[in-house]
Design a protein around this motif. Structure first.
Motif, PDB file in Angstrom:
ATOM      1  N   VAL A  30      12.768 -29.661   7.407  1.00 29.99           N
ATOM      2  CA  VAL A  30      13.030 -28.231   7.518  1.00 29.99           C
ATOM      3  C   VAL A  30      11.777 -27.496   7.968  1.00 29.99           C
ATOM      4  CG1 VAL A  30      13.777 -26.178   6.311  1.00 29.99           C
ATOM      5  CG2 VAL A  30      14.823 -28.373   5.791  1.00 29.99           C
ATOM      6  N   HIS A  31      10.631 -27.880   7.390  1.00 27.11           N
ATOM      7  CA  HIS A  31       9.380 -27.238   7.784  1.00 27.11           C
ATOM      8  C   HIS A  31       9.075 -27.502   9.250  1.00 27.11           C
ATOM      9  CE1 HIS A  31       7.628 -25.464   4.160  1.00 27.11           C
ATOM     10  NE2 HIS A  31       8.353 -26.366   3.523  1.00 27.11           N
ATOM     11  N   ASP A  77      15.030 -31.236  -5.930  1.00 27.45           N
ATOM     12  CA  ASP A  77      15.867 -32.112  -5.100  1.00 27.45           C
ATOM     13  C   ASP A  77      17.286 -32.149  -5.648  1.00 27.45           C
ATOM     14  OD1 ASP A  77      14.045 -32.940  -3.207  1.00 27.45           O
ATOM     15  OD2 ASP A  77      13.356 -34.648  -4.392  1.00 27.45           O
ATOM     16  N   LEU A 121       7.197 -25.309  -0.390  1.00 24.05           N
ATOM     17  CA  LEU A 121       7.704 -26.533   0.232  1.00 24.05           C
ATOM     18  C   LEU A 121       9.232 -26.540   0.245  1.00 24.05           C
ATOM     19  CD1 LEU A 121       7.016 -29.431   1.321  1.00 24.05           C
ATOM     20  CD2 LEU A 121       7.100 -30.204  -1.035  1.00 24.05           C
ATOM     21  N   TYR A 122       9.847 -26.032  -0.840  1.00 27.29           N
ATOM     22  CA  TYR A 122      11.295 -26.163  -0.976  1.00 27.29           C
ATOM     23  C   TYR A 122      12.114 -24.998  -0.455  1.00 27.29           C
ATOM     24  CZ  TYR A 122      11.440 -30.659  -3.215  1.00 27.29           C
ATOM     25  OH  TYR A 122      11.385 -31.992  -3.440  1.00 27.29           O
ATOM     26  N   LEU A 161       3.482 -35.237   4.420  1.00 28.41           N
ATOM     27  CA  LEU A 161       3.476 -34.817   3.017  1.00 28.41           C
ATOM     28  C   LEU A 161       2.120 -35.108   2.380  1.00 28.41           C
ATOM     29  CD1 LEU A 161       5.531 -33.562   1.095  1.00 28.41           C
ATOM     30  CD2 LEU A 161       5.878 -35.838   0.153  1.00 28.41           C
ATOM     31  N   SER A 163       9.582 -31.594  -8.287  1.00 26.88           N
ATOM     32  CA  SER A 163      10.221 -31.824  -7.000  1.00 26.88           C
ATOM     33  C   SER A 163      11.545 -32.564  -7.184  1.00 26.88           C
ATOM     34  CB  SER A 163       9.240 -32.573  -6.096  1.00 26.88           C
ATOM     35  OG  SER A 163       9.871 -33.585  -5.377  1.00 26.88           O
ATOM     36  N   ASP A 174       7.915 -39.388  -2.249  1.00 26.66           N
ATOM     37  CA  ASP A 174       8.944 -39.035  -1.283  1.00 26.66           C
ATOM     38  C   ASP A 174       9.967 -38.112  -1.907  1.00 26.66           C
ATOM     39  OD1 ASP A 174       8.091 -40.579   0.919  1.00 26.66           O
ATOM     40  OD2 ASP A 174       8.753 -42.382  -0.143  1.00 26.66           O
ATOM     41  N   PRO A 175      10.053 -36.887  -1.425  1.00 24.23           N
ATOM     42  CA  PRO A 175      11.135 -36.033  -1.933  1.00 24.23           C
ATOM     43  C   PRO A 175      12.465 -36.586  -1.448  1.00 24.23           C
ATOM     44  CG  PRO A 175       9.459 -34.756  -0.784  1.00 24.23           C
ATOM     45  CD  PRO A 175       9.199 -36.186  -0.474  1.00 24.23           C
ATOM     46  N   GLN A 176      13.507 -36.373  -2.267  1.00 27.38           N
ATOM     47  CA  GLN A 176      14.819 -36.903  -1.906  1.00 27.38           C
ATOM     48  C   GLN A 176      15.464 -36.080  -0.797  1.00 27.38           C
ATOM     49  OE1 GLN A 176      16.876 -39.410  -3.897  1.00 27.38           O
ATOM     50  NE2 GLN A 176      14.764 -40.076  -4.119  1.00 27.38           N
ATOM     51  N   THR A 177      15.099 -34.825  -0.763  1.00 27.15           N
ATOM     52  CA  THR A 177      15.710 -33.956   0.247  1.00 27.15           C
ATOM     53  C   THR A 177      14.802 -33.858   1.468  1.00 27.15           C
ATOM     54  OG1 THR A 177      14.935 -32.249  -1.221  1.00 27.15           O
ATOM     55  CG2 THR A 177      17.282 -32.539  -1.074  1.00 27.15           C
ATOM     56  N   ASN A 178      15.363 -33.245   2.511  1.00 29.87           N
ATOM     57  CA  ASN A 178      14.673 -33.243   3.793  1.00 29.87           C
ATOM     58  C   ASN A 178      13.683 -32.085   3.926  1.00 29.87           C
ATOM     59  OD1 ASN A 178      16.641 -31.362   3.652  1.00 29.87           O
ATOM     60  ND2 ASN A 178      17.263 -31.534   5.787  1.00 29.87           N
ATOM     61  N   VAL A 179      12.907 -31.824   2.887  1.00 29.10           N
ATOM     62  CA  VAL A 179      12.011 -30.673   2.903  1.00 29.10           C
ATOM     63  C   VAL A 179      11.096 -30.655   4.116  1.00 29.10           C
ATOM     64  CG1 VAL A 179      11.956 -29.987   0.499  1.00 29.10           C
ATOM     65  CG2 VAL A 179      10.620 -31.941   1.225  1.00 29.10           C
ATOM     66  N   ALA A 209      13.999 -25.596   2.764  1.00 26.90           N
ATOM     67  CA  ALA A 209      15.054 -26.599   2.602  1.00 26.90           C
ATOM     68  C   ALA A 209      16.271 -25.973   1.940  1.00 26.90           C
ATOM     69  CB  ALA A 209      14.535 -27.769   1.782  1.00 26.90           C
TER      70      ALA A 209
END
Lengths: 224, 467
Positions: free
Chosen positions: A194-195, B367, B329-330, A177, B363, A186-191, B333
């Protein structure tokens, strides 16, 4: 790799020592800034891990003086201050990376590994990267696996480039990141996952040997 | 407290009023003295000059042509109507030869040839009325023959002017000083009262009452501005205090459950025999749990830094690129979570901001959207500009937040009951709110969709637009 850890908190120093030793490094410890500077100059180290707040000599000043004295060994700052400003300040003083406390052991190990590697790969300007049968041409912005061209989005290209430059090392999500997206949170989701899995689908799916591995609890590793 | 009836005497305004009235008095005094000098002085000088000239010409007549010629001159002069002078010529023995007075009204000098200055009273004839008495000044001389000559000129007009000016000075000056003083007292009492109100407010705050507010009178003067600023400060302080109090409680509460879970797991692990595999598994879970606790700590740290303010590093930049990157980025996801993702990013989204913090805020919103939107839903990120704002909207098709919960949803550690089971620190939206605050913007929570009944959360993040 020989790593000098300059950290005044003994408990913490012991922990860092253990993490780095387990990762296969040889660790020396200095307990204050002044000693740290002397050891950094005299000993032959491959990486320095420097706490920001130190007795005798502040971490920032230490790195600054070390660099002014011609010291080349890459340095990583450890600090409880995680602000962008503090990080920028640390990098300006001459550090190569910055890690906020508290951190996961894998994060520290991965970053120290990356530091040592950075120095080694600095010499010739690389135009081609190769991991097993995966090849990347940095000038033409093209990627092949076993001679077969792979189409990547610009972001995927950068992601793969970073992974290839650190082939054989564990690379954490936070590192990706920071280095690929230039975000320091830190994003909360698993972005990121996935990438990475999209990238994996492109480079590994049709092949027997899986190059891009997930290292549980730590991150990823691209390995031939 | 020192709020006596005369507390205003110690105030700056009153002191200024006092100094002002003293200066005012001094100035009027100087002005009037100048006026006095300019009028009376010149009148006196003029009279002196005329007397002098008249006396000299008469003496010349006497010394040139003798006493008879002097007599003759005096007679001639008496015939000129409206002449300002009065004359008297007496023999050495004191007998009146010619003149306007029955007797010499002053004592003649004994020394010959030396002029004496005299003041006297003369009668001014008025047609059809009693003559009035008026003051006069004169020159008197004993001539070489022993005769005595008196020349006088009326100065009554001058005296009246002197009297009038003196009167004006003595009455007007004290009144002026008094008025200045009274004005000063009124102003200072007003100022003292306003200052007193502010003092009372701050004293109450010091005593621990954060809920008092300084009165604002609506006149928009300095006191009102000060009071408004004070109130803004108090509001911020109150909010900070409340939030830090709440944070303290919440930290304790929110960290206690993961920590006790952790402890239980370790206890259980200690109790039974277990395979290496299970032991590893337990430890791995334990580390994950600890990581979550650490993440919460980090979030708290960031939040408190934000609330402490960091305006210094705000720079002008275009949010478009950052938002496109975030969308990039998102999007994967979202798709991974079985959600449709749409983005619509306008151009020229210049703000004065911190790229990193704004990116983190958006973000966090994304999220949350991913976390709370059920599969097959959709999420959208929109950014546009109006005349003076940049507006960023994140909408989802999740349950949304009911109107009465929206304010509380921005508080730290607040979590909707439905969300308790989800992972998360309850700090996400609080951080967004703090970031908005730092950029002088705001966030608003709305329903994303109205039909058939309201559902979905739409977060509207608005920031001042930078041109």
């Amino acid at each position: 790799m020989r790593v000098l850890v300059i950290e005044d908190d003994r408990e913490h120093a012991k922990f860092i020592n253990q993490v780095l030793s387990e990762a296969g490094h040889e660790v020396a410890i200095a307990e204050n800034g002044a000693d740290g500077l002397i050891q950094a100059r005299e000993g032959e180290f491959d990486a320095l891990v420097v706490d920001r707040m130190l007795p005798e000599k502040d971490g920032l000043k230490l790195v600054e003086e070390y660099r002014n004295g011609g010291g080349q060994t890459p340095a990583l700052f450890l600090s409880a201050l995680s602000d962008v400003d503090n990080r920028v300040e640390g990098l300006k003083a001459g550090a190569d990376d910055y890690l906020a406390k508290p951190f996961a052991p894998q994060e520290l190990a991965a970053r120290v590994e990356a530091l040592g590697r950075r120095q080694a790969s600095e010499e010739p300007p690389v135009t081609k990267l190769k991991v097993a049968d995966l090849e990347m041409d940095l000038l033409a912005r093209k990627v092949w696996r076993a001679g077969q061209k792979i189409d990547l989005q610009p972001r995927e290209f950068r992601l793969l480039e970073f992974l290839m430059r650190h082939a054989g090392q564990v690379v954490t999500r936070t590192m990706l990141l920071e280095k690929v997206w230039d975000y320091h949170f830190d994003p909360q989701t698993n972005v990121i996952d996935v990438h990475v899995s999209r990238l994996r689908a492109k480079i590994d799916k049709d092949f027997d040997e899986q190059l891009l591995q997930t290292v549980r609890g730590a991150g990823y590793c691209l390995q031939g | 407290m020192s709020s006596g009836r005369f507390a205003f005497v110690r105030t700056t305004t009153f002191r200024l009023a006092l100094v002002y009235s003293v200066l005012f008095g001094l100035f009027s005094f100087l002005l009037l003295s100048y006026l006095f000098q300019a009028t009376v002085g010149s009148l006196r000088a003029e009279a002196d000059q005329r007397l002098q000239a008249e006396m000299s010409s008469l003496e010349l007549a006497f010394y040139g042509f003798g006493i008879e010629r002097l007599e003759q001159s005096l007679i001639e002069r008496a015939l000129v109507p409206g002449a300002p002078f009065r004359y008297q010529l007496e023999t050495p023995q004191g007998e009146r030869l010619i003149g306007d007075f029955p007797n010499l009204p002053v004592t003649p000098p004994n020394t010959v040839g030396v002029w004496g200055n005299v003041s006297l009273t003369i009668e001014v004839p008025r047609p059809g009325a009693e003559p009035t008495l008026t003051e006069a000044e004169g020159r008197i001389v004993r001539l070489t023959t022993g005769h005595v000559l008196l020349v006088a000129i009326e100065t009554g007009e001058r005296s009246r002017i002197v009297r009038r000016i003196t009167q004006a000075v003595t009455t007007a000056a004290p009144i002026g000083v008094l008025l200045a003083l009274i004005g000063g007292i009124f102003i200072s009492r007003y100022a003292a009262r306003r200052a007193e109100q502010l003092t009372r407010t701050t004293e109450a705050v010091v005593a621990g009452n954060l809920y008092v507010r300084a009165p604002v009178q609506g006149s928009g003067d300095e006191f009102d501005r000060l009071a408004t600023h004070l109130n803004t400060m108090l509001e911020k302080l109150e909010r900070l205090m409340a939030s830090s109090r709440h944070t303290g409680d919440s930290i304790a509460h929110d960290l206690r459950s993961p920590l006790s879970r952790l402890r239980n797991r370790l206890e259980t692990a200690l109790l039974g025999e277990m395979s290496t595999e299970t032991a590893r598994d337990t430890l791995a879970h334990t580390v994950e749990e600890v990581d979550r606790v650490l993440a919460t700590f980090n979030a708290i740290l960031r939040l408190s830094r934000l609330d402490a303010g960091a305006e210094g590093r705000l720079v002008r930049f275009d949010m478009r690129e950052m938002l496109l990157e975030l969308a990039d980025l998102y999007e994967p996801a979202c798709e991974d979570a079985g959600l449709k993702f749409e983005s619509e990013i306008g151009h020229n989204l210049f703000v004065l901001g911190d790229r990193e913090l704004l990116a983190q805020a958006i973000s966090n919103l994304l999220d949350n959207a991913i976390k709370y939107t059920p599969e097959n839903g959709s999420i959208s990120l929109k950014a546009m500009r109006t005349n003076d704002e940049i507006i960023i909207e994140v909408s989802d098709t999740g349950p949304g937040i009911a109107e009465d919960m929206r304010e509380r949803a921005k508080e730290r550690f607040f979590r909707l009951d439905e969300a308790r089971t989800q992972s998360g620190s309850g700090l996400g939206l609080a951080l967004v709110d703090s970031v908005a605050d730092l950029h002088k913007g705001e966030i608003e929570l709305l329903w994303a969709h109205e039909e058939p009944e309201p559902f979905g959360l739409k977060t509207v993040f608005s920031l001042p637009r930078e041109r």
